[in-house]
Structure formats: C-alpha cells, structure tokens
Design a protein around this motif. Sequence first.
Motif, PDB file in Angstrom:
ATOM      1  N   VAL A  99       0.856  -1.189   0.000  1.00  0.00           N
ATOM      2  CA  VAL A  99       0.000   0.000   0.000  1.00  0.00           C
ATOM      3  C   VAL A  99       0.890   1.235   0.000  1.00  0.00           C
ATOM      4  CG1 VAL A  99      -1.919   1.186   1.106  1.00  0.00           C
ATOM      5  CG2 VAL A  99      -1.662  -1.285   1.401  1.00  0.00           C
ATOM      6  N   SER A 100       0.659   2.135  -0.928  1.00  0.00           N
ATOM      7  CA  SER A 100       1.410   3.393  -0.973  1.00  0.00           C
ATOM      8  C   SER A 100       0.531   4.472  -1.591  1.00  0.00           C
ATOM      9  CB  SER A 100       2.697   3.241  -1.791  1.00  0.00           C
ATOM     10  OG  SER A 100       2.396   3.109  -3.176  1.00  0.00           O
ATOM     11  N   ASN A 101       0.903   5.711  -1.372  1.00  0.00           N
ATOM     12  CA  ASN A 101       0.173   6.800  -2.022  1.00  0.00           C
ATOM     13  C   ASN A 101       0.532   6.885  -3.500  1.00  0.00           C
ATOM     14  OD1 ASN A 101      -1.360   9.506  -1.990  1.00  0.00           O
ATOM     15  ND2 ASN A 101       0.648  10.068  -2.786  1.00  0.00           N
ATOM     16  N   ARG A 102       1.823   6.851  -3.793  1.00  0.00           N
ATOM     17  CA  ARG A 102       2.267   6.998  -5.178  1.00  0.00           C
ATOM     18  C   ARG A 102       2.215   5.655  -5.879  1.00  0.00           C
ATOM     19  NH1 ARG A 102       5.010  11.405  -7.105  1.00  0.00           N
ATOM     20  NH2 ARG A 102       5.456  12.019  -4.956  1.00  0.00           N
ATOM     21  N   GLU A 103       1.726   5.642  -7.095  1.00  0.00           N
ATOM     22  CA  GLU A 103       1.624   4.419  -7.875  1.00  0.00           C
ATOM     23  C   GLU A 103       2.887   4.224  -8.705  1.00  0.00           C
ATOM     24  OE1 GLU A 103      -1.615   4.696 -10.643  1.00  0.00           O
ATOM     25  OE2 GLU A 103      -1.355   6.837 -10.905  1.00  0.00           O
ATOM     26  N   PRO A 104       3.232   2.981  -9.010  1.00  0.00           N
ATOM     27  CA  PRO A 104       4.470   2.729  -9.751  1.00  0.00           C
ATOM     28  C   PRO A 104       4.388   3.068 -11.239  1.00  0.00           C
ATOM     29  CG  PRO A 104       3.330   0.674  -9.313  1.00  0.00           C
ATOM     30  CD  PRO A 104       2.575   1.739  -8.576  1.00  0.00           C
ATOM     31  N   TYR A 105       3.182   3.066 -11.793  1.00  0.00           N
ATOM     32  CA  TYR A 105       2.989   3.402 -13.206  1.00  0.00           C
ATOM     33  C   TYR A 105       1.793   4.341 -13.303  1.00  0.00           C
ATOM     34  CZ  TYR A 105       6.180  -0.448 -14.091  1.00  0.00           C
ATOM     35  OH  TYR A 105       7.281  -1.269 -14.099  1.00  0.00           O
ATOM     36  N   ILE A 106       1.970   5.435 -14.016  1.00  0.00           N
ATOM     37  CA  ILE A 106       0.916   6.438 -14.184  1.00  0.00           C
ATOM     38  C   ILE A 106       0.520   6.477 -15.657  1.00  0.00           C
ATOM     39  CG2 ILE A 106       0.296   8.864 -13.895  1.00  0.00           C
ATOM     40  CD1 ILE A 106       2.516   9.078 -11.804  1.00  0.00           C
ATOM     41  N   HIS A 107      -0.764   6.361 -15.936  1.00  0.00           N
ATOM     42  CA  HIS A 107      -1.263   6.424 -17.313  1.00  0.00           C
ATOM     43  C   HIS A 107      -1.766   7.844 -17.592  1.00  0.00           C
ATOM     44  CE1 HIS A 107      -1.321   2.062 -16.565  1.00  0.00           C
ATOM     45  NE2 HIS A 107      -1.207   1.933 -17.883  1.00  0.00           N
ATOM     46  N   GLN A 108      -1.161   8.476 -18.577  1.00  0.00           N
ATOM     47  CA  GLN A 108      -1.476   9.866 -18.902  1.00  0.00           C
ATOM     48  C   GLN A 108      -1.931   9.975 -20.358  1.00  0.00           C
ATOM     49  OE1 GLN A 108      -1.595  12.019 -16.617  1.00  0.00           O
ATOM     50  NE2 GLN A 108       0.196  12.106 -15.279  1.00  0.00           N
ATOM     51  N   MET A 144      10.682   5.761  -3.148  1.00  0.00           N
ATOM     52  CA  MET A 144       9.884   4.645  -2.661  1.00  0.00           C
ATOM     53  C   MET A 144       9.508   3.703  -3.803  1.00  0.00           C
ATOM     54  SD  MET A 144       6.596   3.331  -2.465  1.00  0.00           S
ATOM     55  CE  MET A 144       5.637   4.741  -2.976  1.00  0.00           C
ATOM     56  N   VAL A 145       9.069   4.254  -4.918  1.00  0.00           N
ATOM     57  CA  VAL A 145       8.718   3.430  -6.074  1.00  0.00           C
ATOM     58  C   VAL A 145       9.954   2.707  -6.600  1.00  0.00           C
ATOM     59  CG1 VAL A 145       7.936   3.486  -8.472  1.00  0.00           C
ATOM     60  CG2 VAL A 145       6.713   4.796  -6.730  1.00  0.00           C
ATOM     61  N   THR A 146      11.068   3.400  -6.648  1.00  0.00           N
ATOM     62  CA  THR A 146      12.321   2.794  -7.102  1.00  0.00           C
ATOM     63  C   THR A 146      12.658   1.559  -6.284  1.00  0.00           C
ATOM     64  OG1 THR A 146      13.172   4.925  -7.851  1.00  0.00           O
ATOM     65  CG2 THR A 146      14.789   3.195  -7.428  1.00  0.00           C
ATOM     66  N   ALA A 147      12.379   1.607  -4.981  1.00  0.00           N
ATOM     67  CA  ALA A 147      12.719   0.492  -4.098  1.00  0.00           C
ATOM     68  C   ALA A 147      11.705  -0.631  -4.154  1.00  0.00           C
ATOM     69  CB  ALA A 147      12.857   1.005  -2.661  1.00  0.00           C
ATOM     70  N   ILE A 148      10.422  -0.295  -4.132  1.00  0.00           N
ATOM     71  CA  ILE A 148       9.382  -1.318  -3.978  1.00  0.00           C
ATOM     72  C   ILE A 148       9.066  -2.027  -5.284  1.00  0.00           C
ATOM     73  CG2 ILE A 148       7.011  -1.740  -3.218  1.00  0.00           C
ATOM     74  CD1 ILE A 148       8.881  -0.945  -0.996  1.00  0.00           C
ATOM     75  N   GLU A 174      17.481  -1.985  -6.798  1.00  0.00           N
ATOM     76  CA  GLU A 174      17.725  -3.300  -7.371  1.00  0.00           C
ATOM     77  C   GLU A 174      19.136  -3.365  -7.951  1.00  0.00           C
ATOM     78  OE1 GLU A 174      15.509  -4.291 -10.919  1.00  0.00           O
ATOM     79  OE2 GLU A 174      15.287  -2.193 -11.455  1.00  0.00           O
ATOM     80  N   TRP A 175      19.686  -4.571  -7.947  1.00  0.00           N
ATOM     81  CA  TRP A 175      21.019  -4.780  -8.526  1.00  0.00           C
ATOM     82  C   TRP A 175      20.991  -6.033  -9.398  1.00  0.00           C
ATOM     83  CZ3 TRP A 175      25.467  -1.871  -8.262  1.00  0.00           C
ATOM     84  CH2 TRP A 175      26.586  -2.434  -8.865  1.00  0.00           C
ATOM     85  N   PRO A 176      21.461  -5.883 -10.651  1.00  0.00           N
ATOM     86  CA  PRO A 176      21.813  -4.625 -11.318  1.00  0.00           C
ATOM     87  C   PRO A 176      20.547  -3.890 -11.748  1.00  0.00           C
ATOM     88  CG  PRO A 176      22.087  -6.463 -12.828  1.00  0.00           C
ATOM     89  CD  PRO A 176      21.713  -7.061 -11.507  1.00  0.00           C
ATOM     90  N   PRO A 177      20.601  -2.558 -11.869  1.00  0.00           N
ATOM     91  CA  PRO A 177      19.404  -1.813 -12.296  1.00  0.00           C
ATOM     92  C   PRO A 177      18.980  -2.229 -13.699  1.00  0.00           C
ATOM     93  CG  PRO A 177      21.075  -0.337 -11.388  1.00  0.00           C
ATOM     94  CD  PRO A 177      21.739  -1.665 -11.581  1.00  0.00           C
ATOM     95  N   ARG A 178      17.697  -2.420 -13.888  1.00  0.00           N
ATOM     96  CA  ARG A 178      17.216  -2.857 -15.205  1.00  0.00           C
ATOM     97  C   ARG A 178      17.436  -1.806 -16.271  1.00  0.00           C
ATOM     98  NH1 ARG A 178      10.715  -1.982 -15.282  1.00  0.00           N
ATOM     99  NH2 ARG A 178      10.539  -0.597 -13.488  1.00  0.00           N
ATOM    100  N   TRP A 179      17.592  -0.535 -15.847  1.00  0.00           N
ATOM    101  CA  TRP A 179      17.771   0.534 -16.828  1.00  0.00           C
ATOM    102  C   TRP A 179      19.140   0.463 -17.493  1.00  0.00           C
ATOM    103  CZ3 TRP A 179      13.016   1.691 -17.088  1.00  0.00           C
ATOM    104  CH2 TRP A 179      12.230   1.764 -15.946  1.00  0.00           C
ATOM    105  N   HIS A 222      10.064  16.399 -15.333  1.00  0.00           N
ATOM    106  CA  HIS A 222      10.328  14.995 -15.034  1.00  0.00           C
ATOM    107  C   HIS A 222      11.166  14.354 -16.138  1.00  0.00           C
ATOM    108  CE1 HIS A 222       9.559  10.872 -13.736  1.00  0.00           C
ATOM    109  NE2 HIS A 222       9.232  10.588 -14.989  1.00  0.00           N
ATOM    110  N   ARG A 223      12.056  13.459 -15.758  1.00  0.00           N
ATOM    111  CA  ARG A 223      12.842  12.672 -16.699  1.00  0.00           C
ATOM    112  C   ARG A 223      12.624  11.192 -16.403  1.00  0.00           C
ATOM    113  NH1 ARG A 223      13.129  16.445 -19.503  1.00  0.00           N
ATOM    114  NH2 ARG A 223      14.959  17.487 -20.386  1.00  0.00           N
ATOM    115  N   ASP A 224      12.451  10.404 -17.462  1.00  0.00           N
ATOM    116  CA  ASP A 224      12.277   8.964 -17.296  1.00  0.00           C
ATOM    117  C   ASP A 224      13.562   8.325 -16.781  1.00  0.00           C
ATOM    118  OD1 ASP A 224       9.667   8.984 -18.152  1.00  0.00           O
ATOM    119  OD2 ASP A 224      10.208   8.712 -20.271  1.00  0.00           O
ATOM    120  N   PRO A 225      13.444   7.160 -16.131  1.00  0.00           N
ATOM    121  CA  PRO A 225      14.644   6.514 -15.578  1.00  0.00           C
ATOM    122  C   PRO A 225      15.747   6.278 -16.609  1.00  0.00           C
ATOM    123  CG  PRO A 225      12.671   5.478 -14.712  1.00  0.00           C
ATOM    124  CD  PRO A 225      12.212   6.444 -15.768  1.00  0.00           C
TER     125      PRO A 225
END
Length: 755
Positions: free
Chosen positions: A260-269, A284-288, A497-502, A610-613
């Motif tokens: 449960v969190s306030n901010r969602e991991p993916y936002i549809h715009q 928080m999103v980066t971690a969870i 996360e390790w290694p980062p998927r980006w 904002h900049r994407d990961p």
Amino acid sequence: MFKGLALRFGLPMLLVLGIATVLAVPYVDRILTNWFRADIEMRAKVIMRSFEEGLAPLLARRAGPQVERYLSRVTADERLLAIAVCGQDGRAMYRTERLPSEVGCATGPVTEQNFQIVESPRGLLHVARFPMETAVPSVSHVAIVHDLSFIDRRQTRARDYLIAFAAIGTVGLALMSMFIAWLVLRGWIQQLKREISRGEYRTDSSAKGTNDAVLDEIRTVLREAERAQRMESDFRENWTPEALRHVVQNHVGASQLIVVSNREPYIHQHQGDRIAVQYPASGMVTAIEPIMRACSGIWVAHGSGSADRIVVDQNDRVAVPPNNPSYALQRVWLTEEEEQGYYYGFANEGLWPLCHLAFVRPAFRPADWKHYVAVNERFAESVLRAVNTPRPLILVQDYHFALLPGLLRAKLPDATIAIFWHIPWPNAEAFGICPWKRDILRSMLAADIVGFHTRDHVQNFLASVDDSIEAHVDHVHHTVSRQQQLCHVEAYPISIEWPPRWLDSAPPVADCRARVQREYGLKPDVRIGLGVERWDFTKGIVDRLAAFERFLETSPAWRGKVSVLQIAAPSRSKLPAYQELQRDTHRIAKRINTRFGTPDYKPVILIGEHRDPQQVFELYRACDFCIVNSLHDGMNLVAKEFVAARSDEDGALVLSTFAGASRELREAILVNPFDIDQTAQAFQRALTMSRAERQERMQIMRSTVKQNNVYRWAGHMLMDAARVRQRQRMRAFEREQGPQRLRVETIGGQRVAPR
C-alpha cells in the motif's frame, strides 16, 4: 560408522527377526502337536494289529489271568499307559493296572476305529478305540491309552532350540549384514570423496566411477544441497530476485502479498490521442517496484493519472509492468478536496516538515486531519477488497498511511502487517508538537513491524512512544508491547535493485556523454556536475547552487570548464513553500549564469521537468560527479542509483552527511550541506581527484550497493515477518486450545487432567 550402522540397521533387524520368532513359535507348536498326534495314532494301530491275533483266542477261551498278563506285557512301553478290553455292556472286561479313571468304555457300539484326547491330572491322554465284535461276540472294542505328556516336554525343548537358533542366526545375520553394508558404504564414501574433491558429482550420473543407482541418488542430493547452499549464500552476499522469491516461498509461505502506498508505480497519462505510461520520480517506487516484480501480489495506490480510470478493470485493477505484467496495481480514487486535505495538507504541510529538519514550520489543521483519517479509511476498504486470505502479508509504505495498520488490524486480526517509514523520524520533543501524535502512534503500533532507515530513527520513535502513550518499551530489543500486541521496531536501510534494469539498454559511457553534450549545448571539454531530485526544500537545491556559486568565485580557473545539470522534477507545486522554493531556485540559477556565463557557456542548466529513468541513467553515466546534498533525508536513493549506473567505475559522489545513504557510502566525498564553503571545496575535490582514486572509491561503493541491494532489504523484512507469522500461529493455536483445556480441567468443579 559401524556403531551408527548397528543403531540404525542392526537393532531394527534384531527387532524384526525377534518379532518374527515370537510369531512363529505358536505355529511351530501346532505343527509339532499334529505331528506327534499322528505318530501316536499310527503307533496305536500298529500295537492293535500286533497283539490282536494273540488276544482273540485268549478272549474266546475266557482265560482271564492269561489275558491280563498278555496285556501287561504289551504295556511295557513307557508311553503306552494302559489297555482295556470293553464288553458289549459298556464295562471293562479286562484292563491293565494304570488305566486312568477318566478313561472308560464307550457306552454305545464301536463300529470303527476312533481317536480322542482326554484331559487328566497327569496331562493329556490319547485314547484309541478299535472294534473286535466280529472276532469275539461278547467283546465290543479295545481301548489303547497313550500318555501325551512327552509332547509338552518335546515342544518346550523344540521351542527353546528354535529361539536359540533364531537369536544366534539373527545376531549373525545382522553382524554379517552390517559388515557388508559397512564395506559398501565405505567404498561409496571413498568414491564420493574422490568425486567431491574433483567436483565430478556436479555432473549427471555419467560421473566417473560406478553408476550405482544409490550413488546416483546421493549425487543428486549433493547437487541439491549445493544449490541450496549457494542460495543461502546469496541471502548473505548477493541478494537476487530468485533469492527473494526463495524467501517468500520457504519463509513467508503461500500468503498473499499486498503493498500500500500513495504513489503508484505506473501512471497512465493522456498524450494527444494516445495513452502514455509514466514512471514517477520516487525513491519509494524505485525500491518497492522491483520487489513486486519478483514476488507478485497486489499494489494498492492512489490513481492520479489523467488516463488511470480508462485502463483499469471492474475491480479498479490493471496488470503491470505494461510490457511484462507480473503483479496487479489496484487504484484508489480521491476527490480533489480529499487530495488537498490528506496529501497536500496533513501529509506534506504537516508530517513532512515535522519529520525533516529543514526549518519549515509544519501546519496542522483539523480539516486536513479529518481528510487524512477519511482517506486512510478509504485505503483500508480497498485493501480489504483485495484480500483473499485471512492471513495476508501487508506492507504499508510511508507517512501517508500512519493510521492504516490500526484500521487493518481491527478487520484482519491474523494478518501480518508491516509499515515502513521512508522519511526520518524526529526526536520525541519535535514529534510532540503534533496534535494527533497519540492517534498516530497507537495505530502504527498495531503493526507487527515498524521499519526505518537508520538506528537513530528507531531510537527517536521509541522515545516518542515512551513520551506520548502508555506502553512497555524495550529499548534493548527494540520492541513495544501494548494491549497484547507486540510490535518490532527495526532499522532496514532501503536500497535499489542490482543490477538496475535501466542499465540493460544504457549506451556506453562515451556515447552517453556525447549525447548529453549535444542535447544541452556543452563543449566537449566542459566537465559535468549532476543533481537529480524532486523539487523539494529538503533536497538542498538552493544550497547546492549557492555552493557552486562560491566555487566559481574562489576557483576562477574553472569558469567556463564546468557546468551543473540540475534535474528538478516538480512536486507539490500547489503548496506555497514549494512555489517559493521554485522561485528561489530560478533566481539563484539566473544570478550564477549572469555572473559567470558567456554566450557559449552556461554554468547552471536547470531542467524543471520529469525525466524517465532511462534518461536519468544516461545522465548518471555522462557526468563527472553527482551532488546529493540533502538537508535532511531518510536514505536518498539517487546516491545509490548513481553508483550503480557507473559500470565504468568512474565518477565522484558528493554526499550529504544528513542523508541516510552516507552511513553506507563512506567512500563518497561527505559534506555538511549547510556549510557552503565546505561544499564548494568538495566540488574542487571531485574535479581534481585522480582516476585511480575515483576508481578505488567507486569499486568499494558499488560493492556496498550490490551487497545491500533492495532484495536484501525486502528479504530481511520478510524473514522477520515470517518469524512474526510463526508466533501468530502459535498464539492462534493457544487461543483455540485454551478454552477446551479450561473446560476439560474444570468439569464438575474439579480439576481433571486434559486428554
């Protein structure tokens, strides 16, 4: 080893053969009895045939004395007890002296031979009757009596022999079997030792040596044990998604996982005539988010995107990530008024400045608190809709939901609930100014686990509990006991996360640098400093630019040779404090560019969007140094992301001592962000540090982030949750057994031992 074989193999064999012997004795007795009876019957027939021809003439002449002497000679055999000649009237015409009183003549006519067993005080007797009326009309039959007591003696002797033979044979067989097994096992062990020393058992059954089926099984077990050992080693040294899944499956069990969190991991715009997916700028999103991708489950969050309602199903859910779904995102809808009071009001004008030492006065308004309570209740309802088991594992994230553990505990008493506070926890005196401090603490303590980034935050929380509510606080073991609820308060330093998927799609460092230079109009010889934050007063953006201005003042040789790229993603822009921060940032950036800029050189490049990961990781790899000078921060994952992005083991990190990451990344250039001169000197150090020193520092920091990654963070918390669940099962069992035990022990007003 031989002793072990005796205990594990010999004793069971002795026991089995002993039981077999005991079961066999009655059967052997029955066989012997039948055999001896058949033998006596045959003897009786032989005796009758042998003396019948001599007896008949004597009976015909009625020579009584001669008959008795004749019968006495016949009964000289010790087993032949007596003979009686019976008349037609059922009385004994002639008899020997030892005829037992229990044996008499048959009352009726005897037309054929018959045999019977008669009991007497001296034992069993065998009586054989043979008809003689055809030879001597006055005679009915002859009764021949044998003593059967010898059968018992012989059976006892045979039984003793059988038991002795079975015992000796069993011991001998067991010793021989154990010796053979010892030889075989010794050979197997020697062969396995040779294979293990050469690592051959890791192959299939085609390993060198015997292909015995048992050895193949042992090799399989060894391979599985080695795999499990490597997995356990991963838990301690190299946490991976697979290791985390192993923890969930083997420690947590098949429980439902809900975040449960306030901010969602993916936002549809909405973007024109299409729907775009945005990944928010949130530590928080980066971690969870990697944890949910590894373990699945349901993520409950506020749906804030303009197209969020369009893509969800009837349960307000959408499968994410969009291109490779692995878990469900369940959205909660808030009105503008609720969002204003709950999010912008109490959470970010009240709790956020209260918990951060950034010298912004917190605002506590009753109307905001009312909305905060209502939204927490709304999220509790959404979680209850998502739950499909009475014992889910619920991970509540951050200060937006301080009331949620208490609300969920009231409806799900057997759930395992953990709340992680992603921001600092202030000292007890500072927290004491919150008007609803007791409500917040009571509800948080309804969780099984309350997690913070550092030990300091843990101690501050325990001190706040001590000062504000009645509870038993154990400062040594970091537990709080209140109303039969035990809450564990622990430090879990969060990570990435390790290694980062980006990094999978990231270009080489040289290509990243060339692209960034072209995009922002930087000359090839200009060094790049980077700042990446949400536009927040706790991040020290204004202080950073002030320090950079001081650096250019005191180091004129670097003018025109270094620029700072500042990514400042807009956040909470409706709040006055944030609006003022943005104005101050633009003002100081403009001043620096005016003072030290030229037509072809811009010292500060401010990117207020904002900049994407993927874009952020490109900047991490392109820059010469990264600046993280938070005035107060729980962890700040930007520092760890920068370190993880530098696979080339280059680049310098300037890090605030007031960020939680400074406890782990000690090889960074540590600064006091309030000390402008010290931060300016840190810029100088970052630019002049040798390649060898940068590489050595970066190698150590990368090793730290790799070992202490987000899977380790989640794994430790989930294993603690698993221990809590075990205790919950024990308490539930005690609750189930308690009433029954009490009821049994007090029947009739008397204590009765429970069954």
